[in-house]
Design a protein around this motif. Structure first.
Motif: not given
Length: 198
Positions: A161-166
């Protein structure tokens, strides 16, 4: 004082007894897989004899004096978890919420390869489904081995549902399998949860 003598310290996943002799009370649950009663809380195992006039003469086993003041994961409940480690066949996660309520103690979840999605199970790649730090919605299947809950994301509304990119930005879902970084435009593979539009 016989009841006190039978008390001993238990943690989630510990065996409390067999269902032939005991029935589960507070802080305990029955597993139909092996007809065994397990602890779902940290505390002390306590056995209370059945009332003389009760049809079911099995004693009740429960966990008392537990430290959990918050919600506890149970099979069939949707939880929110933070992915901590991703391996070839499974991912581990710390459960942070049970339903809408945040937990007060640490519960560990495991998402096995066969529980990531409902279709093409044999083609699931864990590293293309989750990354450490991802926030996922998952269904509790059971209390598995090593005192970790088995979790499933094999429904459309379950998954990341939520993720951070590099680059450190919160990514935007593009499809069931991709999320995009709004800063760099780079896409990353995920098992994306379908979020209802507000």
């Amino acid at each position: 004082m016989k009841e006190r003598e039978e008390e001993n310290f238990v943690t989630p996943g510990d065996i409390l007894g067999k269902a032939l002799e005991l029935k589960p009370g507070y802080g305990a649950y029955f597993s139909s897989h092996d007809k065994t009663i397990y602890a779902s809380l940290t505390g002390f195992r306590s056995i209370t004899p059945a009332p003389i006039d009760s049809e079911d003469q099995r004693a009740t086993v429960e966990v008392k004096g537990h430290k959990a003041h918050g919600p506890v994961p149970e099979p069939g409940v949707v939880v929110t978890a933070r992915v901590t480690n991703v391996m070839a066949k499974m991912a581990s996660a710390d459960i942070v919420c049970v339903g809408p309520k945040s937990v007060k103690e640490k519960f560990t979840g495991i998402i096995r390869q066969q529980d990531v999605r409902a279709t093409e199970i044999d083609k699931v790649e864990m590293h293309s489904s989750f990354r450490p730090g991802d926030i996922v919605k998952a269904l509790v299947l059971s209390l598995g081995d090593a005192r970790a809950y088995y979790l499933s994301t094999a429904k459309n509304e379950l998954g990341v549902v939520s993720a951070k990119s590099a680059a450190g930005a919160t990514m935007v879902p593009l499809s069931w399998t991709e999320m995009q970084c709004p800063l760099t435009g780079q896409t990353e593979q995920r098992k994306v949860a379908k979020i209802d539009a507000v």
